[in-house]
Motif scaffolding. Structure first.
Motif, PDB file in Angstrom:
ATOM      1  N   GLY A  14       0.828  -1.194   0.000  1.00  0.00           N
ATOM      2  CA  GLY A  14       0.000   0.000   0.000  1.00  0.00           C
ATOM      3  C   GLY A  14       0.865   1.248   0.000  1.00  0.00           C
ATOM      4  O   GLY A  14       2.088   1.171   0.124  1.00  0.00           O
ATOM      5  N   ARG A  40     -12.363   4.707   4.096  1.00  0.00           N
ATOM      6  CA  ARG A  40     -12.660   3.577   3.219  1.00  0.00           C
ATOM      7  C   ARG A  40     -14.168   3.402   3.114  1.00  0.00           C
ATOM      8  O   ARG A  40     -14.926   3.874   3.966  1.00  0.00           O
ATOM      9  CB  ARG A  40     -12.011   2.303   3.762  1.00  0.00           C
ATOM     10  N   VAL A  49      -8.729  -3.358   3.089  1.00  0.00           N
ATOM     11  CA  VAL A  49      -8.543  -2.832   1.738  1.00  0.00           C
ATOM     12  C   VAL A  49      -7.112  -3.061   1.280  1.00  0.00           C
ATOM     13  O   VAL A  49      -6.870  -3.574   0.182  1.00  0.00           O
ATOM     14  CB  VAL A  49      -8.917  -1.330   1.673  1.00  0.00           C
ATOM     15  N   CYS A  53      -7.687  -5.933  -1.442  1.00  0.00           N
ATOM     16  CA  CYS A  53      -8.193  -5.237  -2.625  1.00  0.00           C
ATOM     17  C   CYS A  53      -7.289  -5.468  -3.833  1.00  0.00           C
ATOM     18  O   CYS A  53      -6.068  -5.340  -3.739  1.00  0.00           O
ATOM     19  CB  CYS A  53      -8.325  -3.737  -2.350  1.00  0.00           C
ATOM     20  N   ARG A  55      -7.813  -3.691  -6.622  1.00  0.00           N
ATOM     21  CA  ARG A  55      -7.888  -2.416  -7.338  1.00  0.00           C
ATOM     22  C   ARG A  55      -8.523  -2.551  -8.713  1.00  0.00           C
ATOM     23  O   ARG A  55      -8.164  -1.861  -9.660  1.00  0.00           O
ATOM     24  CB  ARG A  55      -6.519  -1.757  -7.427  1.00  0.00           C
ATOM     25  N   PHE A  75      -6.510   2.384  -4.532  1.00  0.00           N
ATOM     26  CA  PHE A  75      -7.382   1.766  -3.532  1.00  0.00           C
ATOM     27  C   PHE A  75      -8.637   2.613  -3.346  1.00  0.00           C
ATOM     28  O   PHE A  75      -8.582   3.842  -3.403  1.00  0.00           O
ATOM     29  CB  PHE A  75      -6.649   1.629  -2.191  1.00  0.00           C
TER      30      PHE A  75
END
Length: 182
Positions: A14, A40, A49, A53, A55, A75
Motif C-alpha cells: 500500500g 474507506r 482494503v 483489494c 484495485r 485503492f
C-alpha cells in the motif's frame, strides 16, 4: 562471479503514507501528518482494503452515489465532495466486490462520525449558515439560538450515521468524517 537472486512476486504494498506526508509538506507543520487516513467504503477498513483489494474498480463503478473513488495507489476511498456527496448504505459497492474486502454483515457499516471544524465553520464565524442541519436526515446536527450572533452547530454523535450528507453540502468544507473514539 555472479550471484543469482531469486525473488518471489508479491502484491505491491500500500502507499507509504509517511513518505507522502513528508512530500506534501508535513515537515513544515512540525511533523504533523498532512495526509489523514483515507475514509474507506462502508463494511471495510484500511487493513482489509490494503490486504485484499485488487484495485479492479468494481466497487467504484457500482456506487450509485459516485462517492467511492480511486485514492492513493488505486485503492477505494470515500470522497463526500464527489457525486451526490452522501452514502445511502445501499451495499452496491460491497455486492460488486469479487475479493474479500467487504464484510456485509458488519453492523454498523462503519464507525465514523462527523466533526465540525471551529476554524472553518461559517456559523462559528458569525455567518448564518445551517446547510449541514438541512442535509442531515438523522437530525444529528442541531442549531441552538444564542445571543449576539447566529446559532452554532452542535453534533449529536449518537444520531450520526456517518453518511456524509452534511460534509458533502458544507460550503466551507468545515465537516470531516473521522473514526469514533474507542
Amino acid at each position: 562471479m555472479s550471484r543469482s537472486r531469486t525473488s518471489t512476486p508479491t502484491q505491491p504494498a500500500g502507499p507509504d503514507r509517511a513518505r507522502r506526508a513528508f512530500l506534501r509538506g508535513a515537515f513544515l507543520a512540525g511533523g504533523a501528518d498532512a495526509t489523514p487516513e483515507p475514509l474507506r467504503p462502508p463494511w471495510t477498513d484500511d487493513g482489509r482494503v490494503l490486504d485484499a483489494c485488487t484495485r479492479c474498480g468494481d466497487c467504484l463503478r457500482a456506487c450509485p452515489e459516485g462517492i467511492v473513488i480511486a485514492g492513493d495507489g488505486g485503492f477505494p476511498e470515500v470522497d463526500f465532495g464527489a457525486g451526490s456527496g452522501t452514502c445511502t448504505f445501499c451495499g452496491a459497492c460491497a455486492g460488486a466486490c469479487r475479493a474479500e474486502v467487504f464484510e456485509p454483515a458488519r453492523n454498523p457499516a462503519w464507525t465514523v462520525t462527523a466533526v465540525i471544524s471551529e476554524q472553518r465553520c461559517l456559523a462559528v464565524a458569525g455567518v448564518h449558515c445551517e446547510t449541514c442541519r438541512d442535509a442531515c436526515g438523522e437530525a444529528a446536527v442541531r442549531f441552538r439560538p444564542r445571543l449576539g450572533g447566529p446559532p452554532r452547530p452542535e453534533l449529536e454523535p449518537d444520531r450520526c450515521t456517518g453518511c456524509g450528507a452534511c460534509a458533502g453540502t458544507c460550503p466551507a468544507d468545515a465537516i470531516t468524517l473521522q473514526p469514533e473514539a474507542a
